[in-house]
Design a protein around this motif. Sequence first.
Motif, short mmCIF file in Angstrom:
data_model
loop_
_atom_site.label_atom_id
_atom_site.label_comp_id
_atom_site.label_asym_id
_atom_site.label_seq_id
_atom_site.Cartn_x
_atom_site.Cartn_y
_atom_site.Cartn_z
N PRO A 186 0.83 -1.22 0.00
CA PRO A 186 0.00 0.00 0.00
C PRO A 186 0.85 1.26 0.00
O PRO A 186 1.99 1.27 0.48
N ALA A 187 0.30 2.33 -0.55
CA ALA A 187 0.99 3.63 -0.53
C ALA A 187 0.99 4.17 0.89
O ALA A 187 0.04 4.00 1.64
N GLY A 188 2.08 4.83 1.26
CA GLY A 188 2.19 5.40 2.58
C GLY A 188 3.40 4.87 3.31
O GLY A 188 3.98 3.86 2.93
N ASP A 189 3.80 5.57 4.34
CA ASP A 189 4.99 5.19 5.11
C ASP A 189 4.62 4.25 6.24
O ASP A 189 3.64 4.47 6.97
N PHE A 190 5.41 3.20 6.38
CA PHE A 190 5.24 2.29 7.51
C PHE A 190 6.56 1.55 7.74
O PHE A 190 7.40 1.44 6.84
N LEU A 191 6.73 1.06 8.94
CA LEU A 191 7.92 0.29 9.28
C LEU A 191 7.67 -1.19 9.06
O LEU A 191 6.68 -1.72 9.55
N PRO A 192 8.55 -1.86 8.34
CA PRO A 192 8.46 -3.32 8.28
C PRO A 192 8.69 -3.90 9.68
O PRO A 192 9.25 -3.24 10.56
N GLY A 193 8.26 -5.10 9.88
CA GLY A 193 8.49 -5.75 11.17
C GLY A 193 7.26 -6.48 11.65
O GLY A 193 6.49 -7.01 10.84
N GLU A 194 7.07 -6.51 12.96
CA GLU A 194 5.96 -7.23 13.56
C GLU A 194 5.15 -6.33 14.48
O GLU A 194 5.70 -5.41 15.10
N VAL A 195 3.87 -6.64 14.57
CA VAL A 195 2.96 -5.97 15.48
C VAL A 195 2.50 -7.01 16.51
O VAL A 195 2.03 -8.08 16.13
N TRP A 196 2.64 -6.69 17.79
CA TRP A 196 2.27 -7.61 18.87
C TRP A 196 1.18 -6.99 19.72
O TRP A 196 1.30 -5.84 20.14
N ASP A 197 0.16 -7.77 20.03
CA ASP A 197 -0.85 -7.28 20.95
C ASP A 197 -1.83 -8.40 21.29
O ASP A 197 -2.27 -9.15 20.39
N GLY A 198 -2.16 -8.53 22.56
CA GLY A 198 -3.21 -9.44 23.00
C GLY A 198 -3.00 -10.89 22.62
O GLY A 198 -3.97 -11.62 22.39
N GLY A 199 -1.75 -11.32 22.53
CA GLY A 199 -1.47 -12.69 22.14
C GLY A 199 -1.47 -12.92 20.64
O GLY A 199 -1.31 -14.04 20.18
N ARG A 200 -1.65 -11.85 19.88
CA ARG A 200 -1.66 -11.93 18.42
C ARG A 200 -0.42 -11.28 17.83
O ARG A 200 0.15 -10.37 18.41
N VAL A 201 -0.02 -11.75 16.65
CA VAL A 201 1.14 -11.22 15.94
C VAL A 201 0.76 -10.99 14.48
O VAL A 201 0.08 -11.82 13.86
N PHE A 202 1.23 -9.87 13.93
CA PHE A 202 1.05 -9.59 12.50
C PHE A 202 2.39 -9.13 11.95
O PHE A 202 2.97 -8.16 12.44
N GLY A 203 2.91 -9.83 10.94
CA GLY A 203 4.20 -9.49 10.35
C GLY A 203 4.04 -8.79 9.01
O GLY A 203 3.17 -9.15 8.21
N ILE A 204 4.90 -7.80 8.75
CA ILE A 204 4.82 -6.98 7.54
C ILE A 204 6.19 -6.96 6.89
O ILE A 204 7.16 -6.44 7.46
#
Length: 386
Positions: A186-204
């Motif tokens: 997607p267009a826009g600035d973001f950091l690659p890596g992982e998002v952690w919260d509530g026992g869930r993980v999302f990798g980018i």
Amino acid sequence: MKAIVVGAGFGGLTAAAGLFQRGWDVTVVERAAELRPVGSGLAVAPNGLRALDTLGVGDAVRKLAAFQGDAAVTRSDGRVIARTASKAMISRFGDAVIPATRSSVMDVLTAVLPSDVFKLGVAATGIEAGSASQLPRLLTESGPLEADLIVAADGVNSVLRKALFPEHPGPVYSGITAWRILVPTPAGDFLPGEVWDGGRVFGITPLADGRTYAYAADHAEPGVIYADEKAELLRRFGDWHFPVPQLVSAADPETILHNDIYEIAEPLSAYHRGAVAILGDAAHAMTPHLGQGANQAMEDGVTLAALVAPAQGSAEVVTALARYTALRAPRGADMVRRSHRMGALTQSTSRPKAALRNLVMGLAGRLVPDLALRAMDPVVAWQPPQ
């Protein structure tokens, strides 16, 4: 000297390429009717790149690199927990992590091998391990195949592991289920890596071809199939920070991969029986929390190829495989344990524990900037056997 490699995943292809380059007559037996990767993306770590360097193809994978910059672990609201600089990793380990599609890395490995080494659409049904005086035999639906060396690289649900180690309990469910997608970045600035919260993980993970490989993991009962996987991902991750919901929304529902994660929690007693070696997920399936599944399989493959010379007899092959077990079994078991512990850390459902984890990681990153990299030494500082 003939070698049969069962399974055309990363471990099998790496072993086949290494054996072929050393002069073995190699056959790769694969039950699928065509060569295709399982999954969508992967991260080739510095140890995996060193393994590929022994085959002369490491630089071809390095060219797949999409970005050279910071990666981060963030919370679902976007707050940064910790950062990792690509330049610092290169300084310490000689390479950064290379994100790539599984198909592109598979293409690099298959290019090492002649097309006629592959026997596709052939399913292995069992094995006779052989001994110092008897050659091993692979049993298939098309009849038995005999060789001086057989490599069992047939994955987490390995038929050959069950035959070689009938007393072993096999893989167990980790408690984690995972999704994988490949979508336009997607267009826009973001950091690659992982998002952690509530026992869930999302990798980018942005890729060089303008797409992003993303993965998600959460706790679930095993065997659950959702009628609408995309809707399920949006339910779990749709209110997280940019670009998480945008990535999920861009996914084609037909291409979303969803798999329960299994691991070999009880280590195998050995990584060989007679003149048969076992490697990759068949030997040490692990959770993906260290990103080491494919990297460890490639380590296995080049180590095996380095130890078995094509001029050896049956007794020497069996002796070489004992050395292979001595080198690889302790490391494989250690990586399984480390991956499991990392999963328990990243996917803790306890809010107090997660808050303490985030605080400690943030403070450590500011006070001891290279602490996270030093913690990776046992994982990625591996060197191939000479």
